[in-house]
Write an enzyme that holds these catalytic residues in place. Structure first.
Site, PDB file in Angstrom:
ATOM      1  CE  LYS A 219      40.052  54.130  33.702  1.00 21.66           C
ATOM      2  NZ  LYS A 219      40.907  53.856  33.611  1.00 21.66           N
ATOM      3  N   GLY A 274      38.523  41.925  37.791  1.00 18.91           N
ATOM      4  CA  GLY A 274      39.179  43.133  39.095  1.00 18.91           C
ATOM      5  C   GLY A 274      39.135  42.222  39.978  1.00 18.91           C
ATOM      6  CB  SER A 275      40.125  43.048  43.481  1.00 22.57           C
ATOM      7  OG  SER A 275      39.027  44.301  43.629  1.00 22.57           O
ATOM      8  CB  THR A 276      36.396  40.097  46.497  1.00 25.23           C
ATOM      9  OG1 THR A 276      37.148  38.713  44.997  1.00 25.23           O
ATOM     10  CG2 THR A 276      35.452  39.788  46.839  1.00 25.23           C
ATOM     11  CG  ASN A 277      38.014  44.329  48.675  1.00 22.97           C
ATOM     12  OD1 ASN A 277      36.828  43.505  49.199  1.00 22.97           O
ATOM     13  ND2 ASN A 277      38.852  44.809  49.292  1.00 22.97           N
ATOM     14  CB  VAL A 278      36.940  47.205  42.639  1.00 19.02           C
ATOM     15  CG1 VAL A 278      36.506  47.817  41.612  1.00 19.02           C
ATOM     16  CG2 VAL A 278      38.282  48.260  43.105  1.00 19.02           C
ATOM     17  CD  GLU A 296      38.966  36.700  35.864  1.00 20.99           C
ATOM     18  OE1 GLU A 296      39.653  36.559  36.782  1.00 20.99           O
ATOM     19  OE2 GLU A 296      39.328  37.012  34.662  1.00 20.99           O
ATOM     20  CB  CYS A 331      42.754  36.100  39.241  1.00 22.22           C
ATOM     21  SG  CYS A 331      41.953  36.042  37.281  1.00 22.22           S
ATOM     22  CD  GLU A 429      44.234  36.944  43.526  1.00 19.25           C
ATOM     23  OE1 GLU A 429      43.901  37.930  44.009  1.00 19.25           O
ATOM     24  OE2 GLU A 429      44.319  36.376  42.855  1.00 19.25           O
TER      25      GLU A 429
HETATM   26  C1  SIN Z   1      43.371  36.437  35.311  1.00 19.94           C
HETATM   27  O1  SIN Z   1      44.542  36.989  35.463  1.00 19.94           O
HETATM   28  O2  SIN Z   1      42.447  37.516  35.101  1.00 19.94           O
HETATM   29  C2  SIN Z   1      43.277  35.941  33.322  1.00 19.94           C
HETATM   30  C3  SIN Z   1      44.354  34.824  33.659  1.00 19.94           C
HETATM   31  C4  SIN Z   1      44.224  34.235  32.283  1.00 19.94           C
HETATM   32  O3  SIN Z   1      43.144  34.190  31.812  1.00 19.94           O
HETATM   33  O4  SIN Z   1      44.051  32.738  32.130  1.00 19.94           O
END
Ligand code: SIN
Length: 532
Positions: A219, A274-278, A296, A331, A429
């Site tokens: 997706k 994506g986000s921790t909540n999701v 991640e 992230c 964040e």
């Molecule tokens: C991310 O922000 O999810 C990955 C960043 C990266 O691979 O450097």
């Protein structure tokens, strides 16, 4: 990372444009700005695809419905993509399920060659892919080009890993038995990828999956679906067999598609960025069929500058690279910058001088160093963090406001000093171009502050004391540490977090393990003496 702030789907809605586009266009950019509803000047226009990729074909949603994708810098519509329903997505899962038995049997060398061809096609089409990234994500064209190379490097890396999937022979503890292990592809994989790296976050998952012999339903993000589509088209040209990779799109149906990918019995593995909540929601859903997972998730990276830093200019460059990459929307971006008292003033001044040299604007303009944030919600969060810090005594030494004259979603790169731990930015964040600088006195104090976060993705520090380097690197509760550098992203390095930043590793020699299972084969009656 706050890529998905609300439950999947609704949060991905891009706000309606509020400001007319008002950036003075230079020659390169004008071509795009004067033809906002057509494909920018792609060398290969057939790479702009407004469909989903199912069983090797480009298809619309059965309902015929689609959603609009907009340029985050202008709010102008780029194009549309199909609003896939779970029923549409079932076709993609069926295609991946049908393709799996034969794809898993292909020679690893064959899969390696496929990935190498795909890698080369990405390089050959780097300008077009970068154009799509800039258009839908907003990042400056040069950064988008860098992302294409980074994204392609996962195909190269995993083309090299595919032929090196090996099992073990293990001495048994039972007399006469022999044990070997087989590494097998886990099966059909469901991916959910974010908008901040429209190319790299999908290749970092697809490449190891295919190297292992898995098939995929991905997706793609509703904000940035066109890059993923162009990559899939290049995969087709590289010789991707039917059904091995399927790409689905949707906006309002995103939660339902996410639910299907995490509950469908044929999907054996889910990988999500994506986000921790999701992530928590997807993990809960995945428990119904106990899928193998790699997540991640959000980060809130500490960046520590000790007063023994080798070179303060290098530390400043490290913060610029880490904090302001993609306008703070990665992230692994530094979120909390801790600077030891002895160098606090000098460091803050030097950082402000560097930030003053940034060139904010539309990603297609020449000389632009930083683009917009992705949408109005991101703007609101950034503004809120700035306002909160200021109201609690933080001093804005540069930036601090929206740049409405530039278009939509532009926020001036900002530095705030005199930060304290009660401020929102300390525990959340920001995911935007705001550098909050916190003073600290001792190593122990700063490591405690750094580790106070619930998440633990990346952490950085600058020091020249080798014993301190080991002490602090070992003490930081994160999955990745940058020592005397602000850049840690590399296909060769394991990428992933600890605590509520998730689990699993992408890239590196470990990335492929996420897509393999270990089968133990025990042979009995093997201990006989040699026959006469
Ligand atoms: C991310 O922000 O999810 C990955 C960043 C990266 O691979 O450097």
């Amino acid at each position: 990372m706050e890529k998905f702030l609300r439950p999947l789907g609704r949060q991905l809605t891009r706000p309606r444009p509020k400001y007319p586009y008002a950036v003075p266009a230079v020659s390169y950019a004008r071509r795009y700005l004067t033809v906002p509803h057509t494909v920018p000047a792609l060398k290969d226009k057939s790479l702009f695809i407004q469909k989903c990729f199912v069983n090797g074909e480009w298809v619309a949603a059965e309902s015929g419905k689609s959603f609009e994708v907009q340029d985050p810098a202008t709010g102008k519509t780029i194009g549309t993509c199909p609003e896939f329903t779970p029923e549409d997505t079932h076709h993609a899962i069926a295609a991946a399920t049908t393709a799996f038995p034969s794809f898993r049997k292909t020679l690893a060398r064959e899969r390696a060659r496929l990935l190498r061809r795909w890698h080369q096609l990405m390089l050959d089409n780097a300008d077009d892919l970068a154009t799509l990234i800039t258009w839908e994500n907003g990042k400056p064209f040069a950064d988008a080009k860098g992302e294409v190379l980074y994204a392609a490097s996962f195909f190269e890396w995993f083309s090299e890993e595919a032929p090196r999937i090996t099992g073990d022979t293990i001495p048994s503890s039972i007399p006469g038995n022999r044990i070997i292990t087989l590494k097998e592809p886990v099966g059909v994989c469901g991916f959910i990828t974010p908008w901040n790296f429209p190319a790299a976050m999908i290749t970092r998952k697809v490449a190891p999956a295919l190297a292992a012999g898995c098939t995929v339903v991905a997706k793609s993000p509703s904000e940035t679906p066109f890059t993923a589509n162009a990559i899939a088209e290049l995969g087709l040209r590289a010789g991707l067999p039917k059904g091995v990779v399927n790409i689905v799109t949707g906006l309002d149906n995103t939660p339902a598609i996410g639910k299907l990918l995490t509950t469908h019995p044929e999907i054996r593995k889910v990988s999500f960025t994506g986000s921790t909540n999701v992530g928590k929601l997807l993990m809960q859903q995945s428990s119904s069929t106990l899928k193998k997972l790699s997540f991640e998730l959000g980060g809130n990276a500490p960046f520590i500058v000790f007063d023994d830093a080798i070179d303060l200019d290098a530390a400043v460059a490290g913060v610029v690279a880490s904090k302001f990459r993609s306008s703070g929307q990665t992230c692994v971006c530094a979120n909390r910058i801790y600077v030891q008292r002895g160098v606090y003033e000098e460091f803050s001044r030097k950082l402000a001088e560097k930030v003053k040299g940034f060139n904010l604007g539309h990603g297609f303009h020449e000389g632009i160093t930083h683009g917009p944030v992705i949408n109005e919600r991101a703007m609101t969060k950034v503004a809120e963090h700035v306002r909160d810090a200021e109201s609690k005594g933080g001093k804005i030494i540069i930036g601090g406001s929206k740049a409405e004259d530039l278009g939509l979603n532009f926020f001036h790169p900002t530095i705030i000093t005199d930060m304290t731990k009660d401020m929102q930015l300390a525990s959340e964040e920001t995911f935007g171009p705001v550098a909050g600088i916190f003073p600290f006195e001792t190593e122990k104090e700063v490591v405690e502050l750094a580790n106070a976060a619930e998440v633990g993705l990346a952490g950085y520090f600058f020091s020249k004391d080798v014993r301190r380097i080991f002490r602090v690197a070992e003490a930081l509760e994160v999955g990745m540490v940058g020592v005397n550098t602000g850049i840690i992203s590399d296909p060769a390095g394991p990428f992933g977090g600890v605590k509520q930043s998730g689990f699993g590793r992408e890239g590196s020699k470990y990335g492929i393990d996420e897509f393999l299972t270990i089968k133990t084969v025990t042979f009995g009656g093997m201990g006989e003496p040699l026959q006469d």
